[in-house]
Write a protein that holds these residues in place. Structure first.
Motif, PDB file in Angstrom:
ATOM      1  N   LEU A  65       0.850  -1.189   0.000  1.00 53.72           N
ATOM      2  CA  LEU A  65       0.000   0.000   0.000  1.00 53.72           C
ATOM      3  C   LEU A  65       0.884   1.235   0.000  1.00 53.72           C
ATOM      4  O   LEU A  65       1.747   1.395   0.866  1.00 53.72           O
ATOM      5  N   VAL A  66       0.647   2.126  -0.965  1.00 54.42           N
ATOM      6  CA  VAL A  66       1.484   3.315  -1.149  1.00 54.42           C
ATOM      7  C   VAL A  66       0.599   4.546  -1.192  1.00 54.42           C
ATOM      8  O   VAL A  66      -0.373   4.595  -1.956  1.00 54.42           O
ATOM      9  N   GLY A  67       0.925   5.545  -0.367  1.00 55.79           N
ATOM     10  CA  GLY A  67       0.186   6.797  -0.475  1.00 55.79           C
ATOM     11  C   GLY A  67       0.000   7.509   0.843  1.00 55.79           C
ATOM     12  O   GLY A  67       0.943   7.639   1.623  1.00 55.79           O
ATOM     13  N   MET A  68      -1.230   7.926   1.131  1.00 58.17           N
ATOM     14  CA  MET A  68      -1.484   8.802   2.270  1.00 58.17           C
ATOM     15  C   MET A  68      -2.420   8.171   3.297  1.00 58.17           C
ATOM     16  O   MET A  68      -3.012   8.874   4.119  1.00 58.17           O
ATOM     17  N   PHE A  69      -2.538   6.855   3.274  1.00 62.10           N
ATOM     18  CA  PHE A  69      -3.402   6.220   4.261  1.00 62.10           C
ATOM     19  C   PHE A  69      -2.929   6.591   5.664  1.00 62.10           C
ATOM     20  O   PHE A  69      -1.740   6.609   5.962  1.00 62.10           O
ATOM     21  N   GLY A  70      -3.896   6.856   6.539  1.00 60.08           N
ATOM     22  CA  GLY A  70      -3.599   7.355   7.876  1.00 60.08           C
ATOM     23  C   GLY A  70      -3.713   8.858   7.968  1.00 60.08           C
ATOM     24  O   GLY A  70      -3.860   9.412   9.065  1.00 60.08           O
ATOM     25  N   GLY A  71      -3.681   9.532   6.817  1.00 62.26           N
ATOM     26  CA  GLY A  71      -3.751  10.992   6.816  1.00 62.26           C
ATOM     27  C   GLY A  71      -5.007  11.558   6.191  1.00 62.26           C
ATOM     28  O   GLY A  71      -5.127  12.773   6.004  1.00 62.26           O
ATOM     29  N   LYS A 121       0.639 -13.972   2.362  1.00 66.28           N
ATOM     30  CA  LYS A 121       1.244 -12.926   1.540  1.00 66.28           C
ATOM     31  C   LYS A 121       1.423 -11.673   2.395  1.00 66.28           C
ATOM     32  O   LYS A 121       0.451 -11.113   2.901  1.00 66.28           O
ATOM     33  N   PRO A 122       2.653 -11.232   2.594  1.00 61.04           N
ATOM     34  CA  PRO A 122       2.877 -10.095   3.492  1.00 61.04           C
ATOM     35  C   PRO A 122       2.239  -8.809   3.001  1.00 61.04           C
ATOM     36  O   PRO A 122       2.147  -8.550   1.800  1.00 61.04           O
ATOM     37  N   VAL A 123       1.804  -8.009   3.959  1.00 61.85           N
ATOM     38  CA  VAL A 123       1.226  -6.687   3.706  1.00 61.85           C
ATOM     39  C   VAL A 123       2.189  -5.648   4.266  1.00 61.85           C
ATOM     40  O   VAL A 123       2.519  -5.667   5.458  1.00 61.85           O
ATOM     41  N   VAL A 124       2.646  -4.748   3.392  1.00 59.85           N
ATOM     42  CA  VAL A 124       3.594  -3.704   3.779  1.00 59.85           C
ATOM     43  C   VAL A 124       3.004  -2.356   3.395  1.00 59.85           C
ATOM     44  O   VAL A 124       2.407  -2.206   2.321  1.00 59.85           O
ATOM     45  N   VAL A 125       3.172  -1.372   4.276  1.00 62.52           N
ATOM     46  CA  VAL A 125       2.545  -0.063   4.081  1.00 62.52           C
ATOM     47  C   VAL A 125       3.595   1.030   4.064  1.00 62.52           C
ATOM     48  O   VAL A 125       4.474   1.080   4.929  1.00 62.52           O
ATOM     49  N   TYR A 126       3.508   1.892   3.047  1.00 63.90           N
ATOM     50  CA  TYR A 126       4.221   3.165   3.072  1.00 63.90           C
ATOM     51  C   TYR A 126       3.177   4.267   3.114  1.00 63.90           C
ATOM     52  O   TYR A 126       2.229   4.271   2.315  1.00 63.90           O
ATOM     53  N   SER A 127       3.355   5.208   4.031  1.00 70.77           N
ATOM     54  CA  SER A 127       2.465   6.365   4.097  1.00 70.77           C
ATOM     55  C   SER A 127       3.285   7.627   4.285  1.00 70.77           C
ATOM     56  O   SER A 127       4.212   7.661   5.107  1.00 70.77           O
ATOM     57  N   LEU A 128       2.940   8.649   3.538  1.00 63.26           N
ATOM     58  CA  LEU A 128       3.644   9.920   3.699  1.00 63.26           C
ATOM     59  C   LEU A 128       3.329  10.561   5.045  1.00 63.26           C
ATOM     60  O   LEU A 128       4.023  11.482   5.489  1.00 63.26           O
ATOM     61  N   ALA A 171      -0.236  -3.774  15.714  1.00 63.96           N
ATOM     62  CA  ALA A 171      -0.744  -5.114  15.401  1.00 63.96           C
ATOM     63  C   ALA A 171       0.239  -5.927  14.565  1.00 63.96           C
ATOM     64  O   ALA A 171      -0.062  -7.063  14.190  1.00 63.96           O
ATOM     65  N   GLY A 172       1.389  -5.352  14.273  1.00 61.08           N
ATOM     66  CA  GLY A 172       2.404  -6.114  13.550  1.00 61.08           C
ATOM     67  C   GLY A 172       2.407  -5.934  12.056  1.00 61.08           C
ATOM     68  O   GLY A 172       3.042  -6.717  11.339  1.00 61.08           O
ATOM     69  N   VAL A 173       1.716  -4.914  11.541  1.00 68.02           N
ATOM     70  CA  VAL A 173       1.797  -4.576  10.118  1.00 68.02           C
ATOM     71  C   VAL A 173       2.801  -3.435   9.988  1.00 68.02           C
ATOM     72  O   VAL A 173       2.553  -2.331  10.473  1.00 68.02           O
ATOM     73  N   PRO A 174       3.952  -3.670   9.369  1.00 71.14           N
ATOM     74  CA  PRO A 174       4.980  -2.630   9.333  1.00 71.14           C
ATOM     75  C   PRO A 174       4.570  -1.445   8.472  1.00 71.14           C
ATOM     76  O   PRO A 174       4.006  -1.603   7.387  1.00 71.14           O
ATOM     77  N   VAL A 175       4.856  -0.258   8.981  1.00 71.29           N
ATOM     78  CA  VAL A 175       4.557   0.994   8.287  1.00 71.29           C
ATOM     79  C   VAL A 175       5.869   1.755   8.130  1.00 71.29           C
ATOM     80  O   VAL A 175       6.579   1.973   9.124  1.00 71.29           O
ATOM     81  N   TYR A 176       6.190   2.179   6.917  1.00 70.63           N
ATOM     82  CA  TYR A 176       7.493   2.796   6.657  1.00 70.63           C
ATOM     83  C   TYR A 176       7.354   4.242   6.207  1.00 70.63           C
ATOM     84  O   TYR A 176       6.357   4.637   5.600  1.00 70.63           O
ATOM     85  N   THR A 177       8.397   4.985   6.514  1.00 71.55           N
ATOM     86  CA  THR A 177       8.398   6.415   6.219  1.00 71.55           C
ATOM     87  C   THR A 177       8.942   6.712   4.831  1.00 71.55           C
ATOM     88  O   THR A 177       8.949   7.871   4.421  1.00 71.55           O
ATOM     89  N   SER A 178       9.429   5.708   4.125  1.00 76.65           N
ATOM     90  CA  SER A 178       9.904   5.933   2.760  1.00 76.65           C
ATOM     91  C   SER A 178       9.571   4.735   1.895  1.00 76.65           C
ATOM     92  O   SER A 178       9.520   3.593   2.382  1.00 76.65           O
TER      93      SER A 178
END
Length: 722
Positions: free
Chosen positions: A391-397, A426-433, A448-455
């Protein structure tokens, strides 16, 4: 994605030392600036439950704990002793501790082999005393250790969260960097940390086995400046990486492995690239940049693996989707080809302007309903062509950017993503600006153990590591080594003759070794006098021939004028003989020349190189790459530790950047990859069978569509084992 960590029986002796039930502090101090005081603070503040025995003959109590006047006064055996005294005192202290039954020591002092010969002598005394007393030594010259799940904090670091990342680092500052990064992250914690220091006794392979067995560690992470025993580490890594992820950041190149070498293989061996290849051969996830260590360790610890490298991208912005696609391609990942059924399901819930071709751009469909992103992720996760979801974008904002009442939708979306991650392989990885400001939905994901990255870059590196690990585990399920090769008595006698004469193998001898063990080598004739050329000319007829000087003193034959090509007939052979002799005498008047080697010219094909070097750290290492004069310029080569499995050999051929040349570039026929794999396996078997072989160069080997021919062969003997 709930991966249950297997329970590994405890075999490592380090468990009692790194999870001690009692600790002595030799050199405990009442001075707050001293390590002997800080260690006491760390133990007391963290609530260490075991017995603490501060040893200081001048103080009655330190931080309220009764001191002992001497080591002799210890009430009984102790699991671990922290030695905070100067280097010169350490051997004697270890001898005393050994007599008291202490199992292990952490030696903080510097001033040992890192300072020169005198320090090296002192370090040997440390090791001698430890072995005599049955004491294991961490360090010396170590930053210390902690085990947060057992409340052992000998570094007295504050705000370090217990967690599942085990970290072994030759840099204390790197630990501090990761601790600060973890504090900012807020969701990452550590199990055990050790600074190995000089590795006088306990080395990286020992620590890795401990972390592999530790129930609190889900990912073993190492910052390495230099291995002491690379072969033992590779064996440990092969075993542990099958159970849990192993992440390594290797700084610089292995300078110990670099040596003045006359062969191509020797010149390239010992490089950083070699170390990386060998680590990946045994399932280690290698990170190239220090700022990737914690993100990759976190992602692998949480998600463990992906089935493959096919990624589905869900994005709420076209620009970031494009960036993600670029980074995925650079990392060797693929954009999954979504099925028509998946596209139809996406079209049913997205605006008409949405892009249904991976990367999926929802094009505003989620602006009023951010939970829609989770629905899209669930749909693509069910596609059999997809291995992981990004997932790429602004989720959370959304609630920040658009309207506060969207917070509920974001939280529902987060819960759906969490449920997807838990039930899917299948792993779920999130990037959010918005990740840097940690809005509620992203905090919930992370908790909950779903990694969220800053880049995007961090997230992609994690996806790459997950895919590489999944493919490695699947491919190595049935991977076995070929049967061992039995050495030939004739070949052993040949090595002995070369040793007795103080030389390496002549080319024709090297080829005889190869031929004996099934490697395709061209027909040849050894000519020791010009008159023998008559028979050679008759034997080979009209074939174009090559002639090369035979001399133990002339290593690079072409440089000495010792090679002549495209010779036909007796006259041409005699002329070439005379020219070679004249040129080689001019090159080295004292050279011992034993004649020439005559062999048919090889037909046109693709030149490759196969080489072996016995690295002082990792032992015998095989190299494969494009051959000829450009091997050291292009350095497009692959390395594997010997012995090789068939999978190892195939992966070497497929690893080359120029593999398209092997596959038939510009209308040329593809080479026989199966034959090259067979060649690599046979070379591996020869090296394992003959410890007398120190270094080998087959350059070039001409690869054809129906086999290969080893045109030139050079073997340097290992006089240390003759």
């Amino acid at each position: 994605m709930n991966h249950v960590m297997p329970v590994v029986p405890h075999k490592s002796p380090l468990h009692d030392i790194l999870a001690p039930s009692s600790i002595a502090i030799v050199g405990a101090s009442a001075d707050p600036t001293k390590r002997g005081y800080k260690a006491m603070v760390g133990l007391i503040k963290d609530g260490y439950r075991g017995a603490i025995h501060p040893i200081n003959p001048k103080a009655d109590r330190i931080l309220g704990v009764k001191t002992l006047p001497s080591i002799e006064a210890l009430p009984g055996p102790v699991d671990l002793a922290l030695i905070c005294t100067p280097a010169a005192t350490v051997p004697g202290i270890i001898a005393e501790l050994g007599r008291k039954g202490v199992k292990g020591v952490v030696v903080l002092a510097s001033g040992f082999k890192e300072t020169g010969p005198e320090g090296a002598k002192l370090e040997q005394q440390v090791l001698d005393a430890a072995r005599e007393g049955g004491v294991r030594v961490i360090g010396p010259n170590t930053s210390g250790m902690f085990n947060l799940h057992h409340k052992v904090n000998l570094l007295a670091l504050a705000k370090v969260k217990p967690g599942e990342i085990g970290f072994i680092s030759q840099s204390g500052n790197m630990l501090l960097s990761l601790v600060l990064e973890a504090e900012h992250n807020g969701h990452v914690g550590f199990s055990t940390y050790v600074g190995p220091g000089n590795q006088t006794d306990v080395g990286f392979n020992d620590y890795l086995r401990y972390l592999g067995e530790d129930e609190h560690t889900r990912v073993a992470t190492l910052y390495v400046e230099g291995f002491r025993d690379g072969q033992r580490f590779l064996q440990a890594a092969r075993e542990i990486s099958a159970l849990k992820p192993v992440v390594v950041y290797k700084s610089g190149s292995t300078e110990q492995g670099r040596k003045a070498a006359s062969s191509h293989t020797g010149a390239l061996a010992g490089s950083y690239a070699m170390t990386v290849d060998l680590l990946r051969q045994v399932g280690v996830s290698v990170v190239q940049h220090s700022n990737e260590i914690l993100p990759v360790a976190e992602g692998l610890g949480l998600l463990q693996k992906a089935p493959g490298k096919r990624v589905a991208v869900i994005s709420d912005g076209g620009g970031q989707a494009t960036i993600a696609s670029d980074r995925l391609a650079e990392a060797g990942l693929e954009l999954a080809e979504l099925s028509e059924q998946t596209k139809a399901r996406l079209a049913a819930i997205l605006f008409p302007q949405a892009s249904l071709v991976n990367p999926v751009d929802v094009a505003g469909s989620s602006d009023a309903n951010p939970a829609l992103l989770a629905e899209c992720m669930e749909i693509v996760a069910e596609d059999e062509n997809v291995d992981s979801v990004f997932l790429v974008g602004m989720f959370g904002g959304y609630a920040i950017r658009f309207a506060e009442d969207l917070l509920g939708g974001e939280m529902r979306g987060a819960e759906s993503m969490i449920e997807l991650s838990r039930r899917s392989e299948k792993p779920v990885v999130v990037y959010s600006l918005y990740a840097p400001i940690k809005p509620p939905a992203l905090r919930r994901l992370h908790e909950a153990g779903v990694p969220v990255y800053t880049s995007i870059e961090y997230a992609v590196r994690v996806l790459a590591a997950l895919g590489e690990r999944g493919i490695y585990l699947k491919s190595h399920e049935d991977d076995v080594l070929p049967p061992a090769v039995a050495p030939s008595a004739d070949m052993l006698a040949m090595f002995a003759r070369a040793r007795d004469e103080g030389r390496d193998l002549y080319e024709y001898e090297a080829k005889a070794l190869l031929r004996t063990h099934g490697i395709e080598v061209a027909e040849e004739a050894v000519v020791r006098a010009p008159d023998e050329l008559v028979e050679v000319a008759q034997r080979f007829g009209e074939q174009a021939l090559a002639m090369k000087v035979v001399s133990k003193d002339i290593l690079h034959k072409s440089d000495a004028g010792g090679v002549k090509l495209n010779l036909c007939g007796e006259a041409a052979l005699r002329s070439a003989w005379a020219q070679i002799m004249e040129s080689c005498r001019a090159y080295d008047a004292d050279a011992d020349i034993r004649g020439v080697l005559v062999t048919p010219m090889a037909k046109k094909g693709v030149e490759v190189i196969v080489g072996v070097s016995r690295d002082p750290i990792f032992g015998p290492v095989l190299m494969f790459g494009l051959g000829g004069i450009f091997v050291e310029i292009l350095e497009d080569v692959a390395f594997r530790a010997i012995p090789l499995s068939e999978l190892d050999a195939r992966s070497m051929v497929d690893q080359l950047k120029a593999r398209k040349v092997l596959e038939g570039a510009r209308g040329e026929a593809a080479v026989d990859k199966g034959a090259l794999v067979d060649l690599l396996l046979k070379v591996s078997g020869i090296v394992s069978a003959y410890p007398q072989l120190f270094e080998l160069d087959l350059n070039p080997v001409i690869a054809y569509s129906d086999g290969y021919a080893a045109v030139d062969a050079r073997i340097i003997i290992n006089r240390a084992v003759m």
